[in-house]
Structures are given as C-alpha cells and as structure tokens.
Design a protein around this motif. Structure first.
Motif, mmCIF file in Angstrom:
data_model
loop_
_atom_site.group_PDB
_atom_site.id
_atom_site.type_symbol
_atom_site.label_atom_id
_atom_site.label_comp_id
_atom_site.label_asym_id
_atom_site.label_seq_id
_atom_site.Cartn_x
_atom_site.Cartn_y
_atom_site.Cartn_z
ATOM 1 N N PRO A 319 0.808 -1.239 0.000
ATOM 2 C CA PRO A 319 0.000 0.000 0.000
ATOM 3 C C PRO A 319 0.832 1.275 0.000
ATOM 4 C CG PRO A 319 -0.870 -1.578 1.597
ATOM 5 C CD PRO A 319 0.458 -2.105 1.144
ATOM 6 N N CYS A 320 2.109 1.171 0.381
ATOM 7 C CA CYS A 320 2.984 2.346 0.390
ATOM 8 C C CYS A 320 3.122 2.958 -0.999
ATOM 9 C CB CYS A 320 4.347 1.937 0.939
ATOM 10 S SG CYS A 320 5.727 2.956 0.425
ATOM 11 N N VAL A 321 2.929 2.137 -2.053
ATOM 12 C CA VAL A 321 3.103 2.622 -3.416
ATOM 13 C C VAL A 321 2.157 3.790 -3.689
ATOM 14 C CG1 VAL A 321 2.976 1.999 -5.848
ATOM 15 C CG2 VAL A 321 3.859 0.356 -4.199
ATOM 16 N N GLU A 322 0.878 3.625 -3.333
ATOM 17 C CA GLU A 322 -0.069 4.707 -3.612
ATOM 18 C C GLU A 322 0.058 5.854 -2.618
ATOM 19 O OE1 GLU A 322 -2.785 5.635 -1.709
ATOM 20 O OE2 GLU A 322 -2.736 4.066 -0.200
ATOM 21 N N THR A 323 0.486 5.551 -1.379
ATOM 22 C CA THR A 323 0.624 6.608 -0.383
ATOM 23 C C THR A 323 1.659 7.638 -0.818
ATOM 24 O OG1 THR A 323 0.148 4.927 1.292
ATOM 25 C CG2 THR A 323 0.903 7.048 2.082
ATOM 26 N N LEU A 324 2.694 7.185 -1.529
ATOM 27 C CA LEU A 324 3.727 8.104 -2.009
ATOM 28 C C LEU A 324 3.136 9.243 -2.840
ATOM 29 C CD1 LEU A 324 6.505 5.561 -2.972
ATOM 30 C CD2 LEU A 324 6.840 7.542 -1.492
ATOM 31 N N GLY A 325 2.103 8.930 -3.606
ATOM 32 C CA GLY A 325 1.516 9.956 -4.453
ATOM 33 C C GLY A 325 0.837 11.068 -3.691
ATOM 34 N N ALA A 326 0.544 10.840 -2.390
ATOM 35 C CA ALA A 326 -0.134 11.851 -1.582
ATOM 36 C C ALA A 326 0.811 12.602 -0.662
ATOM 37 C CB ALA A 326 -1.228 11.186 -0.743
ATOM 38 N N VAL A 327 2.101 12.285 -0.715
ATOM 39 C CA VAL A 327 3.063 12.887 0.215
ATOM 40 C C VAL A 327 3.082 14.404 0.061
ATOM 41 C CG1 VAL A 327 5.545 13.148 0.666
ATOM 42 C CG2 VAL A 327 4.538 10.865 0.495
ATOM 43 N N THR A 328 2.980 15.088 1.207
ATOM 44 C CA THR A 328 3.027 16.549 1.214
ATOM 45 C C THR A 328 4.273 17.096 1.908
ATOM 46 O OG1 THR A 328 1.723 16.585 3.256
ATOM 47 C CG2 THR A 328 0.519 16.748 1.188
ATOM 48 N N VAL A 329 4.906 16.266 2.751
ATOM 49 C CA VAL A 329 6.099 16.690 3.491
ATOM 50 C C VAL A 329 7.112 15.557 3.467
ATOM 51 C CG1 VAL A 329 7.028 17.414 5.728
ATOM 52 C CG2 VAL A 329 4.738 18.149 5.035
ATOM 53 N N ILE A 330 8.372 15.877 3.167
ATOM 54 C CA ILE A 330 9.464 14.907 3.289
ATOM 55 C C ILE A 330 10.385 15.385 4.392
ATOM 56 C CG2 ILE A 330 11.425 13.779 2.195
ATOM 57 C CD1 ILE A 330 10.114 14.070 -0.463
ATOM 58 N N CYS A 331 10.425 14.650 5.496
ATOM 59 C CA CYS A 331 11.363 14.922 6.582
ATOM 60 C C CYS A 331 12.583 14.032 6.358
ATOM 61 C CB CYS A 331 10.737 14.609 7.939
ATOM 62 S SG CYS A 331 9.345 15.669 8.349
ATOM 63 N N ILE A 691 7.850 9.164 -5.816
ATOM 64 C CA ILE A 691 6.636 9.965 -5.642
ATOM 65 C C ILE A 691 5.933 10.157 -6.985
ATOM 66 C CG2 ILE A 691 5.811 12.296 -5.106
ATOM 67 C CD1 ILE A 691 7.830 12.346 -2.816
ATOM 68 N N GLU A 692 6.724 10.376 -8.041
ATOM 69 C CA GLU A 692 6.125 10.494 -9.381
ATOM 70 C C GLU A 692 5.387 9.216 -9.742
ATOM 71 O OE1 GLU A 692 7.462 11.719 -13.916
ATOM 72 O OE2 GLU A 692 8.931 10.818 -12.576
ATOM 73 N N GLU A 693 5.995 8.066 -9.477
ATOM 74 C CA GLU A 693 5.338 6.796 -9.744
ATOM 75 C C GLU A 693 4.090 6.647 -8.874
ATOM 76 O OE1 GLU A 693 5.770 4.606 -11.949
ATOM 77 O OE2 GLU A 693 7.743 5.008 -12.779
ATOM 78 N N GLY A 694 4.186 7.061 -7.615
ATOM 79 C CA GLY A 694 3.040 6.962 -6.721
ATOM 80 C C GLY A 694 1.871 7.801 -7.192
ATOM 81 N N ARG A 695 2.172 9.018 -7.656
ATOM 82 C CA ARG A 695 1.095 9.875 -8.177
ATOM 83 C C ARG A 695 0.448 9.238 -9.411
ATOM 84 N NH1 ARG A 695 2.647 16.309 -7.857
ATOM 85 N NH2 ARG A 695 2.894 16.410 -5.587
ATOM 86 N N THR A 696 1.269 8.670 -10.270
ATOM 87 C CA THR A 696 0.750 8.036 -11.477
ATOM 88 C C THR A 696 -0.141 6.853 -11.127
ATOM 89 O OG1 THR A 696 2.694 8.715 -12.755
ATOM 90 C CG2 THR A 696 1.405 6.883 -13.621
ATOM 91 N N LEU A 751 -6.181 0.189 -18.063
ATOM 92 C CA LEU A 751 -6.158 1.575 -17.564
ATOM 93 C C LEU A 751 -5.239 1.707 -16.357
ATOM 94 C CD1 LEU A 751 -9.910 2.698 -17.744
ATOM 95 C CD2 LEU A 751 -7.992 3.605 -19.070
ATOM 96 N N GLY A 752 -5.122 0.635 -15.581
ATOM 97 C CA GLY A 752 -4.281 0.667 -14.381
ATOM 98 C C GLY A 752 -2.802 0.760 -14.654
ATOM 99 N N VAL A 753 -2.385 0.543 -15.916
ATOM 100 C CA VAL A 753 -0.956 0.630 -16.247
ATOM 101 C C VAL A 753 -0.691 1.788 -17.205
ATOM 102 C CG1 VAL A 753 -0.544 -1.812 -15.837
ATOM 103 C CG2 VAL A 753 -1.241 -1.080 -18.122
ATOM 104 N N GLU A 754 -1.585 2.774 -17.223
ATOM 105 C CA GLU A 754 -1.392 3.957 -18.070
ATOM 106 C C GLU A 754 -0.101 4.679 -17.688
ATOM 107 O OE1 GLU A 754 -2.184 6.364 -21.132
ATOM 108 O OE2 GLU A 754 -3.617 4.810 -20.539
ATOM 109 N N ARG A 755 0.589 5.213 -18.677
ATOM 110 C CA ARG A 755 1.831 5.944 -18.446
ATOM 111 C C ARG A 755 1.552 7.276 -17.751
ATOM 112 N NH1 ARG A 755 4.715 6.059 -24.247
ATOM 113 N NH2 ARG A 755 5.949 7.605 -23.109
ATOM 114 N N PRO A 756 2.589 7.875 -17.110
ATOM 115 C CA PRO A 756 2.375 9.174 -16.438
ATOM 116 C C PRO A 756 1.895 10.223 -17.421
ATOM 117 C CG PRO A 756 4.481 8.220 -15.791
ATOM 118 C CD PRO A 756 3.963 7.375 -16.907
ATOM 119 N N GLU A 757 0.950 11.037 -16.968
ATOM 120 C CA GLU A 757 0.497 12.141 -17.805
ATOM 121 C C GLU A 757 1.543 13.253 -17.805
ATOM 122 O OE1 GLU A 757 -3.407 13.619 -17.133
ATOM 123 O OE2 GLU A 757 -4.254 11.634 -16.741
ATOM 124 N N PRO A 758 1.536 14.109 -18.828
ATOM 125 C CA PRO A 758 2.492 15.230 -18.842
ATOM 126 C C PRO A 758 2.333 16.112 -17.608
ATOM 127 C CG PRO A 758 1.421 14.963 -20.985
ATOM 128 C CD PRO A 758 0.716 14.041 -20.046
#
Length: 909
Positions: A319-331, A691-696, A751-758
């Motif tokens: 589940p950490c994979v999708e959580t990365l896409g929501a990260v707002t702070v990196i300590c 994080i880019e992968e997580g957002r995608t 659809l679940g393996v769509e490439r990152p959008e610009p």
C-alpha cells in the motif's frame, strides 16, 4: 541504586560517584556473585522482541475490508444463480489480493530483530580483578570493560579513563564526524545525547583511541533499547487509499441494497414471479458492484512496485506505493541521506595559496585547483599538478602519515570504498591519494605517538620516512598547531612565521569554518631521537578544510519537490552551522530562516510544536524522540509525511511516518526493517522518482474507479429506468454478468498501467482528506452513466418498437450496444484533461489489446450459433441494426472527448 533506579543520570556524576552508585571497583570490577545477582535482576543484555503475530491473523487481516466482503457476497450470489465461473473468478481475485498483501507487508517486529544484531558479540570485561572476554549479552550494570579502536560499544557506558578516544555515533545521533570523548568532565542533566562526551552508547563504534568504562545500562534500558520501545509501541495505520476504498465500499453497500429493494418491488408489483424478481434483482446487484476494482488496484500497485524497483526504490509494503503519491512533506535526515556520510577534503590553504580539491567520497579521484590572485570566482581557478606544489605536497604528506585509518575498495557487490577508522583521517588519506601520494607500510613505520586528547586538541606521530630519517607529523586545531610552529613551508622552501602571517592563517581558518568546513592544522619537522621529542619548533604545512558534502543530485531533487508542492524538511543530530550550510546549498531553507535546536524543541508542547513546524525547515542537535515528535506534529496537521534516514536514531520516526524510507547502502538493518521503502542507491532523487510513480499509480486507480462506476451506473440506470417506465427488462441476468466480465476485467486492468500524464510533478499533491469520489467526479460518473444508459435504451426501443416478438432481438442490440460503448469509453478514461488522440493512440498498447480481446469475445457470443441460446442472444440480421449499434456505442466516448477539448479551450481563453 542501579540502572533505572539511579536518581542522577550517569553523565552528571564523576568517576568516583558513578563507581559508588553501581557498587563497582575500578581495578577489580564486579565479583562473580554480583554478576549472578544482577543477571537475575536485569536479565540479558539484549533487546526485547515483541511476540510475533500468528501468520493466520496476519493473513486474515488482509480481508478486513468492507469492499472485500461485498465482493465475497457477489461471488456467493453468482454461485446461487448458477454462474460458477463468475463466482470462482471473483473469489480468486479476493484471494490473490490477500496473498499479495500478506507477502509484501511481512512482520512489523522485524526492526526489533535487526536491533539485536547491533550488540557486540564479545566484550573485554574485568571481573574479580581479571581481564577476560565474555559474550556481550552477559554484561550487567556495574561491569568494568575495556575498549579499543574498532570495537563495537556493547552497552551504555560511563567512561572512567580515555586516551584519544573518538566514537563514531552517526547512526545514533546523526553527528557526521566522530565525537571526542573526555572521561573527566561532569555534565548538566540537559546536555543533549550527542554532546555527552563522558559517555559511550550501545551500537556505536570506537573510531580511535582506547578507554576504560563502567556499564550503566543494558538491554532495553540503553538508548537503543528506548528506540526499540518506540518502534514496538507504534502501530501501522491504514493508507489513504485503503481508507477511501473502505468508505467507497460502504457507500456501494447502501446503493446495492437500495437497488435490490427497488427492482424486487417493481417486478412483483408488475405481477412477476417472486423467483424471477429475486434473480433479476440480485443479478443487477452483482452488476452494480465493481468486482474488478480490487484486482485492478492490486495489479496497479504490483506493477508500480516493479517500476519503482527499476528506479532503485524497493517497496516493502504494497500500500505504500499509492501513499507516495499523496506525500506533502518529506522529513529527511542529513547525514548519509542528503549528504554522503563520507568526509571529504574540499579546500587546502598552504604556503599562502588556496587550493580546491574536487571529487567527493572516498574514491581517490579528483583534481587540485589553485585560486588565482584576481578573485575566487569559478573562472579564477587553475588546475595544478600537486606534485609540483611543494607546500601543498607537505600538507598532504602530514595528513597521510598522521593516521591509523584504512581506506580500501570494497569486495562487496557494487564496489565502493570502505573505511576502517576515523572518517576525518580517511578524508586526509584520500586527498593525498588524489595527488598520487601513498605511504607504504605506514603503521609499521610509526615508532612513537602522542595521542589526541580533548585538552591538547592535537595528535602527533613520529615515523621512519626512510632508512635513516625520522619525522614528526602533527595535526589538530589550527590555533593549537600554529602555536607549536616557528616556520612555514612556502614555494621557495622554509620561512619564519611572522605575526602578520600567523594572523593571516587564523583568518583563513575562520573563513573556512564560516563555510561550514571542519578545519585542521597540519605541521611537521625532522626528528632525531623520538623518545625526547616534544611538539615544538614545527614547520607549518597548511590548513585542510573538509566536510560531509551534499549529494550532487540532492539539490535538483529538492527543487522538484518544491515544484510538486512538497515541503522538504531536514532533521539532523549534527551541528546547527553544518546543517544550515547544507540546507542553504540544497535550497531546503532560506537565508532568513532559523535552525531549531533539540533543546528549543524540548521547551514546546505538542500544540506549540504543531505551529512551529510550519515555520521551520531545519532541525539540528535532535534525538530519536525529537524526530518522532516532529513527524507526529506534521501528521497532526493532516499532512502525509515521508521520513527518510539511515541511522538507528531515524527508525522510530521512519516507522511513525506515513511512508518510511531507508537508505539501502548506508542504512542500518534497524532502519531498513522499520521502513516501508528502501532506496537501493541511497539517492535522495530516487524518492522524488518514487513519488512520481506513486502519483501516477493513484491517478490510474482513480481512472479505473471512474470507469468501473460510470459503466456499472449505466447498467443500473438502464434497468431501473425500464422498471420505472413499465418496459420489459432490457437485459437478463446472464447479460449483466457477461458484460461485467467483458468490460470490468481487461480494459480496467489496462487503464491501471497507463503511463504518467504530462506535468504530473508540476501540480501540488492531492489533498489528504479528499474522498476517492468527490462531488464533482460523482456528478461526472452519473452523467456518463446516463449517456451509456441512454444510448442502450435507444438501441432497445429502436428494435423492440413495443412488439413482444422483437424482445429477444432488442435485448441483443442492447447487449451489444452497452458492451461496446463501455469498451470504447475506456479510451476516454485514460485522462481527465487530454484526449486519447492527444496522448497517442498507441501509447497504451495494453488497452488496445484489451479492446481487441473483449470485442472479439463479444462478436463470438453474438455470431456463433451454438453460443446464442446459452447467452440468450439472437442474431442481428440487418446491417442497419449493426450500424445503429456502432453509432450509438460511439456517442458516450465522443461526448467525453469533446468535453475535454471544450475545457482546454476555456482554460486557454
């Protein structure tokens, strides 16, 4: 009084007081009887491990989700209808999801097991007046032990005597250079962990010198033990996606119950049989539940895991994979994370000239560049041959000789360079190697040594440089070394040190320190009789400025974080000036910002800290407990926090963060086991890539949810609408199940393996509390469901025309229209902003393949005579009927794509 019973902390007591407190003898140590008694009282010098959760409980927890239970219910309903293939497929999806989660998550107490490995297996202890080697786990409070260079500290110790002792504490405190120790000092209670110079702690290592010490804490009472306790207490929380899917599941449950009730009542009211009404209602309930959702989410996460691994981010919890896409702070920790944790000589001042040394880390590769007299800009440096610069060569020679450290290339996979000893001495050795200067049999040729002490702030060795000559080499604090010198190496040879020249050297040292360099003075002279030598009449060779440099890629990664709306924060146990210099160079903080110290943080309660974190980008001199508080303060503001680090002191905060990230190369086992993700290349930039992968991945999951709910809504609205208007049901149970199998499986997974959008990293993170289906997206789903239902209703009425004899053909046309419309609709769901033509028709080949397979199966069901009665299908005999089906099926995706173009036009206007 012993261990936790001690009224005063060990660092606040003198040697004599601490011996009395622990009833120990400095010369004889403990008696065997005392050891036995204390072993019973305090137990083994090991870290406790919480009982591991039974495998069946961990496996069962994978199914503790409402949506999963809806899917199981759907499978049971399908089985009751006699659709065993569908039922088995749904149950297989649920089981696969549970197995993947079970395998990926592992055990939460692995971090505690790894902590135990840090205990030294053996310790030299004095008991009953005899020095003996024992297993470190048998140590008890009050034991007298001996330490020397290279030893792992086996317990928390109060030093009783020390000679040139320096302890590597980076893993525990974050300090980038070894700490100098002095057994004679008595400290205040409030002195931070990293500044307790009369103490040594379990899990650290001796970089140089020797010491005698008293064990003051063992096992879980040690500082590492306290960290272990923090790890043990923290529970793993569900990820944002897990929470939102659970909420979606509850909503779907209410919708499904309502649909079943409405359809059942409507059919009975029209005079239908109870059995037929029930079968149709539950069939529609199965159609309303997107049973492919769980499988698609699992596949999207698993494929994302593979893509991240290719980009050096190894995921330990799925589940950490999708959580990365929501990260707002990196300590982030500093040492070893934003920096290399490899001391590097960057500047040398020698003979009135300033030299820059290029290259980072312990690899002996780099250039020497001399500053020209007209300035210090990048254009004013000239590359020089160090072998032709006599004063520079003398300074490098002092650094090479004045060392007990070894630097060698690692035999491990991946190569790299390893250091045994003091990182500061390693930096001097590497600088000499960059110049081509090596000293063979260095340690064997040292005949005398004056060790470093905190009072003298210098150390010297006398070595036999060749068969006849002895030389003394000295390094230490610049002002101390300069005070021992009478001459200086310059280009022309030797010259006397004048007052003006001494002042210029001290000014240069201060300027180097202001650039956050650690500065050492270097000197030497020829010797004759080593046993009569003192550190006098030396010849000053130069100043060496070194630091643990930032990683080259870290500044770009920080910049990408800011452009993506992510707040970078540095948390380190290092000196505040060093932390500030690194943070400024990387763009983490601005010039006017202040560094918050751990001592300042102690003065704030949780509410005050929650406000302070908004204004603070850099924390220094902090402990493991401080790091944990900072992470929890950010989480208290509903931020999604990633915590990165490599040391033991990072582990509690890493485990408490939404996403814990450990360094794979330099990280300790403790940190890796506590983390959700491990960076295989120790590269901060890999976090941003992850994080880019997580957002995608999250975007793709939203596309799948949108697609499945919109298409299922079309089926539901079609059936409910027919019931309300008193029409025959447009689709029977088998039709609904086949449509779901054709359209909810392969197209959704594609659809679940769509490439990152610009520009996926050019917008801020999604708000942490935003629902997986917002009001706006919900209205779009209903609108698109109406489109799918509308075109299907047109197809039904066009063929049916109110004649019962046309009912089978009408249902066939409806079946083909809604199935094909949903397949084409998947093309439009690839993006909310770009049309599928703008994205490129062939950029998702999996979706084209899914469309081909699903449409081929649809054609087979309709055209193969033997399958028609099984699926209650009739052939469409007229070309106009097929043309109608294709035209109607194209309308929903056409409206969707035209809406995107209109939205883009309005945005530009």
């Amino acid at each position: 009084m012993l261990q936790t019973e001690t009224a005063e902390s060990p660092h606040t007591q003198s040697e004599a007081e601490i011996l009395r407190t622990y009833h120990s003898d400095e010369e004889k140590g403990l008696t065997n009887a005392q050891v036995a008694e204390r072993s019973l009282k305090y137990g083994s010098n090991e870290l406790a491990v919480a009982p591991s959760e039974p495998w069946w409980k961990r496996f069962g927890r994978q199914f503790a989700d409402l949506l999963i239970w809806i899917l199981i219910a759907a499978a049971l309903i399908s089985g009751a209808l006699g659709e065993w293939v569908d039922a088995i497929a749904i149950l297989a999806i649920v089981l696969l999801n549970g197995l993947l989660g079970f395998v990926q998550e592992g055990r939460a107490d692995d971090a505690l097991v790894a902590l135990r490995k840090l205990s030294s297996p053996q310790a030299r202890v004095i008991r009953e007046g005899k020095l003996t080697s024992v297993s470190a786990k048998t140590l008890v409070p009050g034991d007298r032990i001996e330490l020397e260079t290279g030893d792992r500290v086996p317990a928390d110790l109060r030093l009783l005597g020390a000679a040139g002792l320096r302890v590597e504490e980076a893993a525990l405190t974050g300090e980038s250079v070894p700490s100098d120790k002095d057994h004679r000092v008595v400290l205040d209670e409030a002195v931070p962990l990293g500044e307790r110079s009369n103490m040594a702690y379990m899990g650290t290592s001796v970089a140089a010198g020797t010491a005698s010490a008293l064990v003051v804490a063992t096992g879980m009472s040690t500082e590492i033990g306290k960290i272990a306790g923090m790890l043990e207490r923290h529970e793993i929380e569900p990820t944002p996606l897990q929470v939102r899917l659970s909420q979606l599941g509850r909503t779907l449950l209410y919708v499904v119950v309502g649909i079943v009730a409405v359809m059942f009542v409507a059919q009975v009211a029209r005079g239908g049989r109870l059995v037929d009404a029930f079968l149709l209602a539950v069939s529609l309930a199965v159609a309303a539940v997107p049973e492919g959702l769980s499988a698609v989410v699992t596949v999207a996460l698993a494929l994302g895991l593979q893509r991240m691994a290719a980009r050096h981010a190894l995921i330990r919890r799925l589940p950490c994979v999708e959580t990365l896409g929501a990260v707002t702070v990196i300590c982030s920790d500093k040492t070893g994370t934003l920096t290399r944790n490899q001391m590097t000589v960057q500047e040398i001042e020698s003979g009135g000239e300033r030299y820059e040394v290029t290259g980072t880390g312990y690899e002996p590769v780099g250039q020497f560049r001399m500053a020209n007299s007209e300035g210090q800009s990048a254009e004013s440096w000239t590359v020089v041959d160090p072998m032709q610069q006599q004063s520079l060569l003398e300074a490098l020679k002092v650094g090479a000789w004045c060392s007990h450290t070894h630097v060698a290339q690692s035999d491990k996979a991946g190569g790299g360079w390893e250091v045994v000893g003091d990182p500061t001495e390693a930096a001097l050795l590497v600088a000499a190697s960059k110049a081509g200067l090596t000293v063979n049999d260095r340690l064997e040729r040292i005949v005398f040594e004056i060790p470093f002490s905190s009072d003298r702030k210098a150390m010297s060795v006398v070595a036999r440089v060749d068969d006849t000559k002895l030389f003394m080499f000295t390094k230490g604090a610049p002002e101390v070394v300069l005070g021992k010198c009478t001459q200086e190496y310059v280009r022309g040879g030797l010259q006397l040190l004048t007052d003006d020249r001494r002042e210029a050297i001290i000014t240069a040292a201060n300027q180097m320190a202001q650039r956050s360099l650690r500065v050492l003075g270097l000197a030497s002279r020829e010797a004759f009789e080593s046993h009569k030598l003192g550190e006098t009449n030396l010849v000053f060779a130069g100043l060496a400025g070194m630091m643990d440099p930032p990683r080259e890629e870290a500044a770009e990664a920080v910049s990408r974080c800011r452009s993506a709306g992510i707040r970078p924060v540095m948390i380190t146990g290092d000196h505040p000036d060093t932390a500030r210099a690194i943070a400024l160079s990387l763009g983490i903080m601005r010039v006017k910002e202040q560094v918050m110290l751990g001592s300042d943080l102690n003065l704030l309660d949780d509410a005050e800290l929650g406000e302070a974190v908004l204004k603070t980008s850099v924390y220094a001199r902090v402990t493991a407990a401080h790091k944990l508080r900072i992470v929890m303060a950010w989480r208290g503001r509903s931020e999604i926090v990633a915590m990165t680090g490599d040391g033991i002191n990072d582990a509690p905060a890493i485990k408490a963060a939404n996403v814990g990230i450990a360094m794979g190369i330099s990280g300790t086992d403790v940190t890796k086991e506590a983390a959700d993700m491990v960076l295989a290349d120790d590269n901060f930039a890999s976090i941003v890539n992850a994080i880019e992968e997580g957002r995608t991945i999250y975007d793709n999951i939203l596309k799948v949810v949108h697609y499945l709910l919109a298409t299922n809504a079309g089926e539901v609205l079609l059936m409910v609408g027919a019931a309300i208007f008193g029409l025959p049901v447009p689709l029977v149970a088998i039709h609904l199940l086949v449509i779901n199998l054709l359209t909810d499986a392969l197209p959704a997974m594609a659809l679940g393996v769509e490439r990152p959008e610009p520009n996926v990293m050019q917008h801020p993170p999604r708000p942490p509390k935003i629902p997986i289906i917002s009001l706006r997206s919900g209205l779009h789903i209903v609108y698109q469901g109406v489109l799918n239902a509308g075109v299907s209703a047109v197809a039904f009425w066009w063929v049916y025309r109110g004649q019962a004899v046309n009912l089978l053909a009408a249902r066939t046309a409806t079946f083909c229209t809604i199935a094909l419309a949903q397949m084409l609709f998947a093309l439009g769901c690839r993006s909310n902003r770009y049309t599928f033509l703008q994205l490129g028709l062939f950029t998702n080949k999996w979706l084209l393949a899914a469309f081909a397979v699903s449409s081929g199966l649809l054609a087979a069901i309709v055209t193969i005579p033997i399958l028609q009665p099984v699926f209650q299908i009739a052939a469409l005999p007229f070309l106009r009927d097929w043309l109608l089906v294709f035209m109607l099926a194209l309308l929903p995706v056409t409206f969707l794509e035209l809406g995107k173009l209109l939205q883009s036009y309005r945005a530009k206007a």
